[in-house]
Design a protein around this motif. Sequence first.
Motif, short mmCIF file in Angstrom:
data_model
loop_
_atom_site.label_atom_id
_atom_site.label_comp_id
_atom_site.label_asym_id
_atom_site.label_seq_id
_atom_site.Cartn_x
_atom_site.Cartn_y
_atom_site.Cartn_z
N ASP A 1 -14.11 9.16 -11.83
CA ASP A 1 -13.10 9.48 -12.83
C ASP A 1 -11.84 8.69 -12.55
O ASP A 1 -11.18 8.91 -11.56
N TYR A 2 -11.56 7.71 -13.39
CA TYR A 2 -10.32 6.97 -13.16
C TYR A 2 -9.23 7.57 -13.99
O TYR A 2 -8.78 7.20 -14.90
N LEU B 1 -1.86 1.26 -10.78
CA LEU B 1 -2.24 0.93 -9.41
C LEU B 1 -3.72 1.21 -9.18
O LEU B 1 -4.43 0.38 -8.59
N ASN B 2 -4.17 2.35 -9.67
CA ASN B 2 -5.58 2.70 -9.49
C ASN B 2 -6.48 1.68 -10.17
O ASN B 2 -7.52 1.29 -9.64
N PHE C 1 2.47 4.32 -13.62
CA PHE C 1 2.44 3.56 -12.38
C PHE C 1 1.16 3.83 -11.59
O PHE C 1 0.47 2.91 -11.15
N LEU C 2 0.84 5.12 -11.42
CA LEU C 2 -0.33 5.46 -10.61
C LEU C 2 -1.61 4.98 -11.29
O LEU C 2 -2.50 4.44 -10.64
N ALA D 1 0.83 -1.21 0.00
CA ALA D 1 0.00 0.00 0.00
C ALA D 1 0.86 1.25 0.00
O ALA D 1 0.41 2.32 -0.38
N TYR E 1 -6.47 -1.55 -8.29
CA TYR E 1 -7.22 -1.36 -7.06
C TYR E 1 -8.71 -1.47 -7.33
O TYR E 1 -9.46 -2.09 -6.60
N LYS E 2 -9.09 -0.87 -8.45
CA LYS E 2 -10.50 -0.91 -8.84
C LYS E 2 -10.93 -2.34 -9.13
O LYS E 2 -11.98 -2.80 -8.66
N ARG F 1 -9.61 -5.06 -7.98
CA ARG F 1 -9.65 -5.82 -6.73
C ARG F 1 -10.88 -5.48 -5.91
O ARG F 1 -11.54 -6.34 -5.37
N SER F 2 -11.18 -4.18 -5.83
CA SER F 2 -12.29 -3.79 -4.97
C SER F 2 -13.63 -4.21 -5.57
O SER F 2 -14.59 -4.41 -4.86
#
Lengths: 186, 223
Positions: free
Chosen positions: A185-186, A164-165, A160-161, A141, A168-169, A171-172
């Motif tokens: 807004d991704y 990761l975003n 990278f960001l 994290a 994360y999306k 996974r969630s």
Amino acid sequence: MDPAEVEFLSEKEIVKIIPNFSLDKIYLIGGDLGPFNPGLPVEVPVWLALNLKQRQKCRIVPPEWMDVEKLEEIRELERKEGTFAPVPSPYYMELTKLLLNHASDNIPKADEIRTLVKDIWDTRIAKLRLSADSFINQQEAHAKLDNLTLMEINTIRSFFLDSLNFMYKLRSNMQPASSKGKAMDY
Amino acid sequence: MSDALSDDGSHEDSQEDVMTPAELIVKLEEAWLNEKFSPELMENRSEVVECVMEQLTHMEANLQRVKKGDAKASIHRMEIDRIRFVLSSYLRSRLQKIEKFFPHVLEREKSRGEGEPSLLSPEEFAFAKEYLANTETYLKAVALKRMPPNLQTVDMIKAVPQPYLDSFVFLRVKERQENILVEPETDDQREFVWSCAVDLNVEVCVLVWMAPGDHEPAEITRP
């Protein structure tokens, strides 16, 4: 961020020049400069140094770290250490490029310096990629990235960001009822 | 997020009057970078913007009086151009965010409590309102009026994506702080709090917004 904007920021760094003209003190918004006397070293921001150099009004004194021996030491340290070693300047890459492109005649062993800085950069970027990879593999994290410069972060930031975003999306979304039902807004 | 990025925001306002022009420029650059990297619109720094504008106009007025070909004038002009670039880039990135998130920005402005600082400068507020009105008029003109009567309205709040606040960010630590913990990522994603790693020796961190809970926080190890 555009690499040119990082370079823009690096131009605020201070460098020593030896002017060949004389001029009184200048009161700039960002601070006072000068006075300029022929032959006497004076400290100015890089943007002014390069401008004066292009108009052949000064000689640039390379920063202390821009020296083959010092850079070789840094390169060895960088190769030996697993983490990011301290860099000579937070804008080492940009300054090397700017000064070598515009004032290579004032810098002894310019070609060697160029190669050394490139080696240091390559080693650091390889480390950065490696650590980004393990960051993702271990689903971390947070990470502490000492001594990383803005330009280096900038090479990896958006890719990278965003990745990761996105992960994360993904996974969630595997858990039910976690979405708020609003467009994001991704 | 805005708090973490712009901790310079409120507590230094009182010292505004003793700020030197050089410090002012640093503040502007800071605001510029924070605005550039934050996923949402940050609090407006119109006091900084106004002061910088004042400095620039003042300097330009002085330069008008200098005769052509003065070596100093060209240096002053270069500096002005550099500052102007930062200023316009800052304002432009705010406008872009307003265009991108206008219903949410206006919503936040509406729900803002008495005495709370406004997110938008008066000019930006006017811009956002106008942008909303124009978008609505446009949608109506090109499509909505040809729709069946029950489908003729669009809820902008639902139609426009909101800023992604759970975004990962890079952050630079400015001074040593005690007692700030980074919690491990968890699967509990209902209520998010901002936790961050703050340590003088930590230059930059990649962070995620994390859920509070009864799990053990992972302490940042200090070198």
